[in-house]
Design an enzyme around this catalytic site. Structure first.
Site, PDB file in Angstrom:
ATOM      1  CE1 TYR A 121       0.320   0.749   3.728  1.00  0.00           C
ATOM      2  CE2 TYR A 121      -1.552   1.095   2.283  1.00  0.00           C
ATOM      3  CZ  TYR A 121      -0.487   1.593   2.997  1.00  0.00           C
ATOM      4  OH  TYR A 121      -0.223   2.948   2.978  1.00  0.00           O
TER       5      TYR A 121
ATOM      6  CE1 TYR B 196       3.230  -2.921 -13.877  1.00  0.00           C
ATOM      7  CE2 TYR B 196       2.415  -2.395 -11.690  1.00  0.00           C
ATOM      8  CZ  TYR B 196       3.455  -2.679 -12.545  1.00  0.00           C
ATOM      9  OH  TYR B 196       4.735  -2.727 -12.057  1.00  0.00           O
TER      10      TYR B 196
ATOM     11  CB  VAL C 148       2.115   4.507 -10.608  1.00  0.00           C
ATOM     12  CG1 VAL C 148       1.442   5.715  -9.980  1.00  0.00           C
ATOM     13  CG2 VAL C 148       1.947   4.509 -12.095  1.00  0.00           C
ATOM     14  CB  VAL C 149       4.897   9.057  -9.345  1.00  0.00           C
ATOM     15  CG1 VAL C 149       5.804  10.227  -9.702  1.00  0.00           C
ATOM     16  CG2 VAL C 149       3.436   9.466  -9.414  1.00  0.00           C
TER      17      VAL C 149
ATOM     18  CD  GLU D 220      -9.653  -5.840   6.008  1.00  0.00           C
ATOM     19  OE1 GLU D 220      -9.913  -4.931   6.814  1.00  0.00           O
ATOM     20  OE2 GLU D 220     -10.542  -6.469   5.389  1.00  0.00           O
TER      21      GLU D 220
HETATM   22  P1  NAD Z   1       8.048   4.858   3.199  1.00  0.00           P
HETATM   23  O1  NAD Z   1       8.096   3.414   2.950  1.00  0.00           O
HETATM   24  O2  NAD Z   1       8.975   5.754   2.464  1.00  0.00           O
HETATM   25  O3  NAD Z   1       8.241   5.166   4.744  1.00  0.00           O
HETATM   26  C1  NAD Z   1       7.906   4.266   5.764  1.00  0.00           C
HETATM   27  C2  NAD Z   1       8.989   4.334   6.825  1.00  0.00           C
HETATM   28  O4  NAD Z   1       8.636   3.466   7.903  1.00  0.00           O
HETATM   29  C3  NAD Z   1      10.350   3.855   6.308  1.00  0.00           C
HETATM   30  O5  NAD Z   1      11.350   4.748   6.717  1.00  0.00           O
HETATM   31  C4  NAD Z   1      10.513   2.474   6.953  1.00  0.00           C
HETATM   32  O6  NAD Z   1      11.867   2.119   7.120  1.00  0.00           O
HETATM   33  C5  NAD Z   1       9.765   2.679   8.258  1.00  0.00           C
HETATM   34  N1  NAD Z   1       9.269   1.427   8.839  1.00  0.00           N
HETATM   35  C6  NAD Z   1       8.539   0.454   8.235  1.00  0.00           C
HETATM   36  N2  NAD Z   1       8.248  -0.538   9.091  1.00  0.00           N
HETATM   37  C7  NAD Z   1       8.797  -0.173  10.293  1.00  0.00           C
HETATM   38  C8  NAD Z   1       8.854  -0.788  11.570  1.00  0.00           C
HETATM   39  N3  NAD Z   1       8.285  -1.983  11.803  1.00  0.00           N
HETATM   40  N4  NAD Z   1       9.521  -0.140  12.563  1.00  0.00           N
HETATM   41  C9  NAD Z   1      10.104   1.052  12.337  1.00  0.00           C
HETATM   42  N5  NAD Z   1      10.092   1.681  11.156  1.00  0.00           N
HETATM   43  C10 NAD Z   1       9.445   1.070  10.142  1.00  0.00           C
HETATM   44  O7  NAD Z   1       6.533   5.300   2.954  1.00  0.00           O
HETATM   45  P2  NAD Z   1       5.864   6.734   2.888  1.00  0.00           P
HETATM   46  O8  NAD Z   1       5.325   6.914   1.532  1.00  0.00           O
HETATM   47  O9  NAD Z   1       6.758   7.764   3.462  1.00  0.00           O
HETATM   48  O10 NAD Z   1       4.620   6.508   3.860  1.00  0.00           O
HETATM   49  C11 NAD Z   1       4.634   6.941   5.201  1.00  0.00           C
HETATM   50  C12 NAD Z   1       3.301   6.630   5.843  1.00  0.00           C
HETATM   51  O11 NAD Z   1       2.244   7.256   5.132  1.00  0.00           O
HETATM   52  C13 NAD Z   1       2.966   5.126   5.878  1.00  0.00           C
HETATM   53  O12 NAD Z   1       2.343   4.826   7.104  1.00  0.00           O
HETATM   54  C14 NAD Z   1       1.992   4.965   4.747  1.00  0.00           C
HETATM   55  O13 NAD Z   1       1.114   3.891   4.971  1.00  0.00           O
HETATM   56  C15 NAD Z   1       1.266   6.310   4.768  1.00  0.00           C
HETATM   57  N6  NAD Z   1       0.696   6.609   3.438  1.00  0.00           N
HETATM   58  C16 NAD Z   1       1.511   6.955   2.404  1.00  0.00           C
HETATM   59  C17 NAD Z   1       0.966   7.201   1.150  1.00  0.00           C
HETATM   60  C18 NAD Z   1       1.816   7.608  -0.025  1.00  0.00           C
HETATM   61  O14 NAD Z   1       1.281   7.770  -1.123  1.00  0.00           O
HETATM   62  N7  NAD Z   1       3.102   7.825   0.118  1.00  0.00           N
HETATM   63  C19 NAD Z   1      -0.416   7.065   0.953  1.00  0.00           C
HETATM   64  C20 NAD Z   1      -1.199   6.675   2.031  1.00  0.00           C
HETATM   65  C21 NAD Z   1      -0.638   6.465   3.278  1.00  0.00           C
HETATM   66  N1  UDP Z   2       0.909   1.008 -11.838  1.00  0.00           N
HETATM   67  C1  UDP Z   2       1.246   0.888 -13.180  1.00  0.00           C
HETATM   68  N2  UDP Z   2       2.562   0.707 -13.497  1.00  0.00           N
HETATM   69  C2  UDP Z   2       3.542   0.672 -12.561  1.00  0.00           C
HETATM   70  C3  UDP Z   2       3.203   0.812 -11.194  1.00  0.00           C
HETATM   71  C4  UDP Z   2       1.861   0.973 -10.859  1.00  0.00           C
HETATM   72  O1  UDP Z   2       0.390   0.925 -14.070  1.00  0.00           O
HETATM   73  O2  UDP Z   2       4.720   0.519 -12.952  1.00  0.00           O
HETATM   74  C5  UDP Z   2      -0.508   1.240 -11.505  1.00  0.00           C
HETATM   75  C6  UDP Z   2      -1.061   0.319 -10.428  1.00  0.00           C
HETATM   76  O3  UDP Z   2      -1.545  -0.892 -11.001  1.00  0.00           O
HETATM   77  C7  UDP Z   2      -2.183   1.176  -9.864  1.00  0.00           C
HETATM   78  C8  UDP Z   2      -1.643   2.604  -9.996  1.00  0.00           C
HETATM   79  O4  UDP Z   2      -0.621   2.539 -10.979  1.00  0.00           O
HETATM   80  O5  UDP Z   2      -3.343   1.063 -10.640  1.00  0.00           O
HETATM   81  C9  UDP Z   2      -1.082   3.172  -8.712  1.00  0.00           C
HETATM   82  O6  UDP Z   2      -0.173   2.218  -8.185  1.00  0.00           O
HETATM   83  P1  UDP Z   2       0.720   2.517  -6.908  1.00  0.00           P
HETATM   84  O7  UDP Z   2       1.422   1.259  -6.567  1.00  0.00           O
HETATM   85  O8  UDP Z   2       1.525   3.748  -7.126  1.00  0.00           O
HETATM   86  O9  UDP Z   2      -0.316   2.934  -5.760  1.00  0.00           O
HETATM   87  P2  UDP Z   2      -1.689   2.279  -5.234  1.00  0.00           P
HETATM   88  O10 UDP Z   2      -2.154   1.198  -6.163  1.00  0.00           O
HETATM   89  O11 UDP Z   2      -1.349   1.770  -3.894  1.00  0.00           O
HETATM   90  O12 UDP Z   2      -2.609   3.424  -5.245  1.00  0.00           O
END
Ligand code: NAD
Ligand code: UDP
Length: 316
Positions: free
Chosen positions: A143, A202, A185-186, A145
């Protein structure tokens, strides 16, 4: 405008589509439904300006659009680590296909990058200039990289082919429509508290994250897309909490009787994370408006309405 949203059936993508449809754009949602669901976009199915295409972005596709919001990629560690090679393909081949599409039809292209490009950061809070501390061979690398090379591709298409680009570095975002088995986490804490099972912290819970409510994030994405700056721009809420504080907050809000239990910290879990949003404030006039308490209330209401509370085993 005609606007393509890849990953539009997912959490952030579906909220973005709601806003774009409300502005009366024509919207094409492209999704392979890996973590996305039709129910997230169900209300638009009969709308003449809405089109849904089931498609995997690792395969090329030809579409005529004015803007591309490129969000397709699983975002939760549980889901992106389930098939890490596929995650890399989605980020590399998928992003290349979508950049190729944008190049062909001269569409503006916004990529949803991530705070994960900073890895386990040595600089705090993280500014866009910080180049990061990423383990290239760890379990998060597919993810982290993947997104770094997706940014590289985006800037190379810009430099070589004049593709009009926007790069958003999104920090932890939460809100209604997160999957109950999402693993982030949320959603984990809310679903666990609702079911009356222990909240799984965690490590010792001293690691920090900064949580942005989804409507704020979507506003930031749209301002970036329609503004003049390519980025990269951090989009996130600078209010930083330890994970233990978050667990205690959700415990108090949902179920003070729920226990907190400690589980091993996953490999390469970043110790701290907080966006420096000076650029977003200056360039986009953007900053988050929804405090954590308010956003959590909205999220808890949504989970309460759809989670089967009598299934304690599904989230651990
Ligand atoms: P999500 O998993 O709910 O949404 C991702 C969507 O992409 C899903 O609908 C999935 O079915 C679709 N998808 C995955 N692989 C696919 C493929 N190969 N072809 C077509 N569709 C595909 O995630 P999200 O939280 O809505 O995140 C959306 C974007 O925002 C992602 O690119 C994620 O990396 C980025 N992002 C999200 C967060 C966050 O906290 N939610 C943080 C940083 C970046
Ligand atoms: N985490 C946790 N309990 C859970 C899920 C996640 O303590 O049930 C922690 C996780 O180890 C990380 C933080 O919450 O330190 C955020 O995790 P999340 O997977 O939401 O996002 P990311 O690590 O990608 O920021």
């Amino acid at each position: 405008m005609r606007i393509l949203v890849t990953g539009g059936a997912g959490f952030i993508g579906s909220h973005l589509i709601d806003r774009l449809m409300a502005q009366e754009h024509e919207v094409i949602c492209l999704d392979n439904f890996y973590t996305g669901h039709k129910r997230n976009i169900l209300k638009w199915f009969d709308h003449p300006y809405f089109e849904l295409i089931r498609h995997d972005i690792t395969e090329p596709i030809k579409l005529e659009v004015d803007q591309v919001y490129h969000l397709a990629c699983p975002a939760s560690p549980v889901h992106y680590q389930y098939n890490p090679i596929k995650t890399v393909k989605t980020n590399v081949m998928g992003t290349m296909n979508m950049l190729g599409l944008a190049k062909r039809v001269k569409a503006r292209f916004l990529i949803a990058s991530t705070s994960e490009v900073y890895g386990d950061p040595d600089v705090h809070p993280q500014t866009e200039e910080y180049r990061g501390n990423v383990n290239p061979i760890g379990i998060r690398s597919c993810y982290d990289e993947g997104k770094r090379i997706a940014e590289t591709l985006t800037f190379d298409y810009h430099r070589e082919n004049n593709v009009d680009i926007r790069v958003a570095r999104i920090f932890n975002t939460y809100g209604p429509r997160m999957l109950e088995n999402d693993g982030r986490v949320v959603s984990n804490f809310v679903v666990q508290a609702l079911r009356g099972v222990p909240l799984t912290v965690y490590g010792d819970g001293s690691q920090t994250r900064s949580f942005c409510y989804v409507s704020d994030l979507v506003e930031g994405l749209m301002r970036l897309m329609n503004g003049e700056h390519t980025g990269p721009i951090n989009l996130g809420n600078p209010d930083e909490y330890t994970i233990l504080e978050l667990a205690q907050k959700i415990q108090q809000m949902v179920n003070p009787d729920a226990e907190i239990k400690y589980e091993p910290l996953p490999q390469d879990d970043p110790r701290q994370r907080q966006p420096d949003i000076t650029k977003a404030k200056t360039w986009l006039g953007w900053q988050p408006t929804i405090p954590l308490q308010e956003g959590l209330n909205l999220t808890i209401d949504d989970f309460r309405a759809r989670v089967n509370i009598s299934q304690p085993s599904a989230v651990s």
